[in-house]
Design an enzyme around this catalytic site. Structure first.
Site: not given
Ligand code: BGC
Length: 749
Positions: A291
């Site tokens: 993530d």
């Molecule tokens: C979030 C994720 C998301 C990713 C990409 C992160 O900050 O926790 O859920 O998929 O960003 O946008």
């Protein structure tokens, strides 16, 4: 000949050969078919090219985290990107894909990821709201539509479903999940994976799902986002892990790490989680992505001294793709030279990623999602708008309805619509709105305006106050308007950025001066309904005490206003039921229906007895329990029937109940079954959801609703952490929510 074409000819040659043999549909989790192609490709890749495949970069089209790689186009050309996210539209995806195909030596196609969390251009209700429909078909269908729209704009990888169980409404991301129940969340997760991936990943309207955030991201201490998670392996396995596993079993091709640690080990460096549990125990054979910058975050977590070490920990833990940290890209080669990571681990990560690119058919046609005609015709269709509208109505939960305040009489003459959420297009999107646009959203004001063409009433609107501001200067105008109307609708709640990522709150009451506004309007004594917009359960005890009616509409997406108006005028009958408990106050949190009894439960016969597990300043009971939600009609439960009172391990038991619609409307009821294992080798929750049926019952009619249980429904992690059932007596409850209904018991011999 351009760079990239050599490999292209090789691959096309290979695919022609394979096509000659067979081009069967790919079962989602079958890897074998393409492994030899991947292996051949790996053999001709340089270390740099391999590392490039592990890099996931954000485009500049959307900002979903703290960092941005401004030079992502250059990095694609240099072969330093295996995938891009936050980029969509046929034109843009084609341009970026061309950089990879035509400008790099091997021309390996890019994946295009995006947070298609509750729709792409047609935005559906936020996932928490969707879960309140308890309707797997609707949920799956919404993600099918989302996949069709997203792929029509070049996206082939959805960063969803988010399936983190949470018992803490302070945590802003509860809006993205499926609520507090493990079993229901598991069903929902699987339905969503099916919606995205459907039957055939080589189709141009299916995309790969990404289960997130692995693991237990929904249990941060004090509900603060990204905060520490610490729990027993029993709780982890019993309550938090099953939804992820259900998604893997449904064929999800990718998994995203979580930002949190569990018991001292950050997910992104947790070898046990990814190698032992996910791959060895659950048999996952897709790829794992971090993530955002969570490889980098191993440094502030305090398990890595620098970026190089962070990358080494992550690769060794089985993390295949690095989102945004650029750490694999910058350091992995050196780590490899120094023997800190193995070529075997690198090859495995690359192989996992390439395999999925093959499964999607990207090597056959890297532009398969770049079809201008699809982009023109498959987005925001009439059909998907109609579906979205119905989904809104199915997701609303009627929390209170005194004196039949709802539905609004069709002979009403003048409606006053008051409140900051009455006409805010942007807020209707909810958080994580992908390519959704505010201008496509129907607000409650617009929905009611449209409805007035059918029922001929006058509609006027006053904002009353803003969501957060403390000013009461618009109160008078709103009060005067309310006085002039014969029905009042108060549109109150959170704005869309008060929930979602990095939006934890310590006070989850109605923000700003909205309660004061409500008090003044309700005091006028007009028939008044509060339509609540919110991304999480709110503490609304005072509102509940004062308002005659409350409808929870969450954030409904593109068709919000139409779907809510349908409910308000009984063109659709409310049937949604809460999937997260609404606490009375934040002091009760964490709160969930499947608590343990404790050694000193509150005494029914003497609830105020001192030495029991309770508060001295509030009850233990929530404001609205899990599973709760009213209808305009009435359902009576009677004639409980068990086909036997004892079962054996090879047996099943059938429990049925008669549910009658005794009210004035045809309606749909979500009949719920809860079980309690009274005595076990370890303590068991006071109740657990084990079944539900969503049944339509015309007024004046009745249906028999039956549940069949086997020992598989009675299993849990016993004292030795074996997942099994134990003989004994089980209490059950069948009813309209987790606290009321008909009780019974049976014994497992
Ligand atoms: C979030 C994720 C998301 C990713 C990409 C992160 O900050 O926790 O859920 O998929 O960003 O946008």
């Amino acid at each position: 000949m351009k760079r990239g074409e050599n490999l292209y000819i090789l691959i096309i040659g290979l695919s022609v050969f394979i096509a000659g043999c067979s081009l069967d549909k790919i079962p989602p989790s079958t890897n074998n078919k393409y492994q030899s192609k991947v292996d051949s490709l790996l053999k001709i890749m340089t270390v740099e090219e391999k590392i490039g495949q592990l890099n996931l970069l954000s485009s500049s089209w959307d900002v979903t985290g703290p960092t941005m790689n401004k030079n992502y186009k250059q990095l694609i050309k240099e072969g330093k990107a295996g995938a891009i996210f936050n980029a969509f539209s046929v034109d843009y995806v084609t341009r970026l894909q061309k950089l990879a195909i035509e400008e790099t030596r091997l021309g390996i196609p890019l994946l295009f990821g995006y947070d298609v969390v509750h729709g792409h251009r047609t935005i559906f209700p936020i996932p928490l709201a969707q879960s309140c429909s308890w309707d797997m078909e609707l949920i799956e269908q919404s993600d099918r539509i989302a996949a069709i729209e997203a792929t029509a704009e070049g996206v082939n990888w959805s960063f969803a479903p988010m399936i983190d169980v949470s018992r803490d409404p302070r945590w802003g991301r509860v809006s993205e999940g499926a609520g507090e129940d493990t079993w229901l969340a598991s069903l929902i997760g699987a339905a969503r994976v099916k919606g995205f991936q459907d039957k055939d990943l080589t189709d141009n309207n299916t995309l790969i799902a990404c289960v997130k955030h692995f693991a237990a991201y929904g249990a941060p201490q004090a509900g603060r986002d990204y905060h520490t998670v610490d729990m027993s392996e029993r709780s982890l396995r019993e309550y938090y892990l099953p939804p992820y596993q259900a998604c893997i079993e449904a064929g999800a091709r990718t998994v995203m790490t979580s930002f949190n640690e569990i018991a001292g080990v950050p997910s992104t460096s947790n070898r046990w989680l990814f190698r032992e549990l996910l791959r060895d125990e659950w048999g996952f054979n897709g790829f794992v992505v971090t993530d955002y910058t969570s490889i980098y975050e191993l440094i502030p977590h305090g398990v890595a001294t620098d970026s190089a070490m962070a990358g080494e920990l992550a690769l060794r833990a089985g993390i295949d793709m690095d989102m945004q940290s650029n750490i694999y890209s910058k350091h992995l080669k050196k780590s490899l030279d120094m023997g800190k990571v193995s070529m075997k681990d690198l090859d495995q990560a690359v192989s996992n990623i390439l395999l999925i690119k093959y499964q999607l058919g990207l090597f056959d046609d890297p532009y398969k999602y770049c079809n201008v005609q699809r982009e023109d015709t498959e987005i925001l269709t009439q059909k998907s708008q109609q579906f979205a509208r119905e989904f809104v109505a199915q997701s609303c939960v009627l929390l209170k309805n005194e004196n039949n305040t709802l539905p609004i009489s069709r002979s009403v003459k003048k409606i006053a619509l008051i409140g900051p959420l009455s006409n805010s297009k942007d807020d209707m999107l909810g958080n994580w709105s992908a390519a959704g646009r505010a201008e496509d959203c129907v607000t409650l004001y617009e929905g009611l305006k449209e409805k007035s063409k059918t029922y001929n009433y006058k509609l006027e609107y006053a904002i009353g106050c803003n969501v957060l501001e403390e000013s009461t200067s618009n109160f008078n105008k709103a009060i005067e308007l309310a006085k002039s109307a014969d029905y009042v609708i108060l549109a109150l709640g959170e704005h869309r950025h008060l929930s979602g990522e990095a939006a934890s709150r310590t006070d989850i009451g109605l923000p700003g001066v909205q309660q004061q506004l409500a008090n003044k309007i309700i005091a006028l004594g007009k028939p008044t309904v509060v339509v609540l917009f919110n991304g999480r359960p709110l503490t609304i005890q005072e509102l509940n005490d004062k308002a005659p009616a409350i409808l929870d509409a969450w954030f409904g997406g593109t068709q919000s206003g139409n779907g809510i108006a349908d409910i308000l005028f009984a063109d659709a009958i409310p049937s949604g039921k809460l999937t997260m408990t609404f606490p009375k106050n934040v002091g009760q949190i964490p709160i969930h229906y499947n608590m343990k009894n404790t050694g000193r439960p509150v005494r029914d016969e003497n609830p105020l007895y001192k030495f029991t597990s309770r508060y001295i300043d509030a009850e233990n009971e929530p404001l609205y329990p899990f599973g709760y939600g009213l209808s305009y009609t009435k359902f009576d439960y009677k004639n409980l029937l068990l086909n036997k009172e004892e079962i054996t391990s090879t047996d099943s038991i059938q429990i049925s109940v008669e549910v009658s619609n005794t009210g004035n409307y045809d309606g749909t009821e979500i009949v719920q079954l809860y079980l309690q294992d009274i005595v076990g080798s370890v303590t068991r929750p006071v109740k657990e959801l084990k079944g539900f049926k969503k049944v339509f019952i015309p007024k004046g009619e009745k249906v028999t609703v039956s549940f069949t249980l086997t020992v598989n429904d009675l299993k849990f992690y016993d004292i030795n952490m074996n997942y099994k059932f134990e003989p004994g007596t089980f209490n059950f409850l069948i009813g309209p929510n987790s606290v009321s209904g008909i009780k019974g018991a049976f014994t497992l011999l």
